[in-house]
Design a protein around this motif. Structure first.
Motif, PDB file in Angstrom:
ATOM      1  N   TYR A  84      46.018  33.407  44.696  1.00 40.48           N
ATOM      2  CA  TYR A  84      45.708  33.975  43.325  1.00 40.48           C
ATOM      3  C   TYR A  84      47.075  33.695  42.438  1.00 40.48           C
ATOM      4  O   TYR A  84      47.244  34.182  41.319  1.00 40.48           O
ATOM      5  CB  TYR A  84      45.658  35.485  43.345  1.00 40.48           C
ATOM      6  CG  TYR A  84      44.633  36.189  44.081  1.00 40.48           C
ATOM      7  CD1 TYR A  84      43.072  36.017  43.249  1.00 40.48           C
ATOM      8  CD2 TYR A  84      44.498  36.734  45.112  1.00 40.48           C
ATOM      9  CE1 TYR A  84      42.023  36.686  44.113  1.00 40.48           C
ATOM     10  CE2 TYR A  84      43.476  37.278  45.829  1.00 40.48           C
ATOM     11  CZ  TYR A  84      42.105  37.124  45.355  1.00 40.48           C
ATOM     12  OH  TYR A  84      41.232  37.705  46.157  1.00 40.48           O
ATOM     13  N   GLN A 133      38.805  36.229  37.330  1.00 37.80           N
ATOM     14  CA  GLN A 133      37.463  36.682  37.777  1.00 37.80           C
ATOM     15  C   GLN A 133      37.392  38.251  38.090  1.00 37.80           C
ATOM     16  O   GLN A 133      36.372  38.581  38.504  1.00 37.80           O
ATOM     17  CB  GLN A 133      37.717  36.051  39.339  1.00 37.80           C
ATOM     18  CG  GLN A 133      37.510  34.416  39.178  1.00 37.80           C
ATOM     19  CD  GLN A 133      38.839  33.660  38.886  1.00 37.80           C
ATOM     20  OE1 GLN A 133      39.674  34.214  38.889  1.00 37.80           O
ATOM     21  NE2 GLN A 133      38.617  32.400  38.189  1.00 37.80           N
ATOM     22  N   THR A 183      39.563  40.322  39.798  1.00 38.00           N
ATOM     23  CA  THR A 183      40.003  41.072  40.878  1.00 38.00           C
ATOM     24  C   THR A 183      41.363  41.769  40.576  1.00 38.00           C
ATOM     25  O   THR A 183      42.205  41.558  39.669  1.00 38.00           O
ATOM     26  CB  THR A 183      40.861  39.875  41.965  1.00 38.00           C
ATOM     27  OG1 THR A 183      39.542  39.024  42.571  1.00 38.00           O
ATOM     28  CG2 THR A 183      41.558  40.497  43.176  1.00 38.00           C
ATOM     29  N   PRO A 213      38.223  44.039  44.499  1.00 38.18           N
ATOM     30  CA  PRO A 213      37.659  43.036  44.062  1.00 38.18           C
ATOM     31  C   PRO A 213      37.193  43.167  42.657  1.00 38.18           C
ATOM     32  O   PRO A 213      37.043  44.323  42.158  1.00 38.18           O
ATOM     33  CB  PRO A 213      36.441  42.650  45.056  1.00 38.18           C
ATOM     34  CG  PRO A 213      36.340  43.724  45.612  1.00 38.18           C
ATOM     35  CD  PRO A 213      37.560  44.526  45.746  1.00 38.18           C
ATOM     36  N   SER A 214      36.484  42.172  42.002  1.00 39.62           N
ATOM     37  CA  SER A 214      36.057  42.276  40.502  1.00 39.62           C
ATOM     38  C   SER A 214      34.793  43.129  40.491  1.00 39.62           C
ATOM     39  O   SER A 214      34.027  43.109  41.495  1.00 39.62           O
ATOM     40  CB  SER A 214      35.465  41.001  40.130  1.00 39.62           C
ATOM     41  OG  SER A 214      34.864  41.128  38.779  1.00 39.62           O
ATOM     42  N   CYS A 218      29.854  40.270  39.774  1.00 40.31           N
ATOM     43  CA  CYS A 218      29.715  39.128  40.452  1.00 40.31           C
ATOM     44  C   CYS A 218      29.221  38.097  39.459  1.00 40.31           C
ATOM     45  O   CYS A 218      28.344  38.280  39.067  1.00 40.31           O
ATOM     46  CB  CYS A 218      28.837  39.285  41.762  1.00 40.31           C
ATOM     47  SG  CYS A 218      28.778  37.875  42.520  1.00 40.31           S
TER      48      CYS A 218
END
Length: 376
Positions: free
Chosen positions: A162, A184, A186, A205-206, A209
């Motif tokens: 990242y 994104q 995250t 996570p995000s 999607c």
């Protein structure tokens, strides 16, 4: 130096507008009034909101300061040349050889985001402030921290995978954390209670999607993080980009489309999505109602207030300004100026109205930003 109160409290953000000769207007949304301030520390400089009463400025000389637009207090920070990663790469080259253009490039594009947070419970002391910057010329992206009076910036070690993707930071006083979100979506964090190591930790996570072809769509998007009365919100902003003037200098791309790098563009915010972090279940929950909250996003860390506590504030809404993250787009407009994409978005109705109609919101390098006025 004027002494300022650093009480972290809920207050209505004010809008710092673009410089106008030797002054700048500050717009008080709750009273629908503009106040004129002489702010020499902002003239000719790129300015960033920090989620507090301080504003970070970067000059053509690459010096960095914090200033309070109300009291005129100023705090010195290490310069751009004291950052761990420099504008010039390992080969010593920049995109331009002209020093004037080089200085403008570094001033306008090297720092992406800034955040101010107190280091301790007693936050009246300016020496307790911690300043976080996300910086680097594209495609590079790093995080560094410093205190006023320091001689250099300290590097925060990224998470593997990242290193070049961080877009937004938020301070969570109740948790003692600074959160970071990638482009994104995250979520990562840095624990202020740990002196060493200066390193990020992964968290979630995000909440969204994205389709694999989202980069080829007509939309740009940007995540904002909001610490709102103990809750963590992720605000996703979608910006519609469209051609307003075709260039004659065109070519056919691999898909058979006639395209040009010189078309003039227009853009405007289309809609928002908001997600709330469920800390116990470690997941994001999409919200369909903000109730009495008013969120403020743009060229500064996002914030929130209880709308009913302030005159003239519209609840269940998102107040937004133009964002330095969309700079590549506004520099492709007809007048190459940013600052026009501002409004108040009614979240449940998905409609937008203007909240400011003055002529001092446009700039080629430093667009309007939110700050929280802090005075004695």
């Amino acid at each position: 130096m004027a002494k300022t109160s650093m009480k972290w409290r809920e207050n209505m953000p004010w809008l710092l507008l673009c410089e106008n000769k030797e002054s700048r207007n500050v717009f008080d949304l709750s009273n629908n009034k503009c106040y004129k301030f002489h702010i020499p520390d902002s003239f000719g400089k790129r300015c960033y909101g920090t989620g507090s009463g301080w504003i970070l400025s970067v000059g053509l000389d690459h010096h960095i300061h914090l200033f309070n637009p109300i009291t005129a207090a100023r705090l010195d920070l290490p310069s751009i040349h004291a950052l761990p990663h420099q504008p010039r790469g390992e080969d010593g080259e920049l995109p331009y050889e002209d020093p004037t253009i080089e200085n403008q490039l570094v001033r306008d594009e090297f720092i992406h985001d800034a955040l101010v947070a107190p280091q301790q419970d007693c936050n009246d002391d300016e020496s307790s402030l911690l300043v976080v910057v996300i910086y680097g010329l594209p495609p590079y992206n790093y995080i560094a921290v410093a205190k006023p009076g320091d001689s250099k910036w300290a590097h925060i070690e990224p998470i593997e995978g990242y290193i070049h993707e961080f877009a937004e930071a938020a301070y969570c006083p109740g948790l003692g954390l600074i959160l970071f979100m990638t482009y994104q979506g995250t979520l990562c964090f840095w624990d202020l209670r740990l002196n060493k190591p200066l390193a990020l930790q992964p968290y979630l996570p995000s909440p969204v999607c994205f389709p694999i072809d989202y980069l080829t769509t007509k939309y740009y998007r940007k995540f904002y993080l909001v610490e709102s009365f103990g809750n963590i919100l992720a605000v996703l902003r979608w910006v519609d980009v469209y051609v307003v003037q075709l260039s004659e200098d065109r070519f056919v791309d691999g898909m058979g489309n006639s395209v040009s790098y010189f078309d003039k563009l227009g853009y405007n915010t289309s809609y928002f999505e908001v997600y709330k972090l469920d800390i116990h279940a470690n997941k994001w929950i999409e919200m369909d109602d903000l109730e009495d909250l008013a969120l403020f996003v743009g060229n500064s860390p996002a914030s929130s207030v209880t709308a009913s506590s302030f005159k003239g504030c519209q609840g269940n809404s998102i107040y937004y300004t133009d964002d330095s993250g969309f700079e590549e787009t506004w520099k492709c407009t007809v007048d190459e100026l940013g600052g026009r994409d501002m409004g108040v978005y009614n979240f449940p109705e998905q409609t937008t109205l203007p909240f400011y109609s003055g002529d001092d919101s446009l700039s080629s390098y430093s667009v309007p930003l939110w700050f929280h006025p802090q005075i004695n």
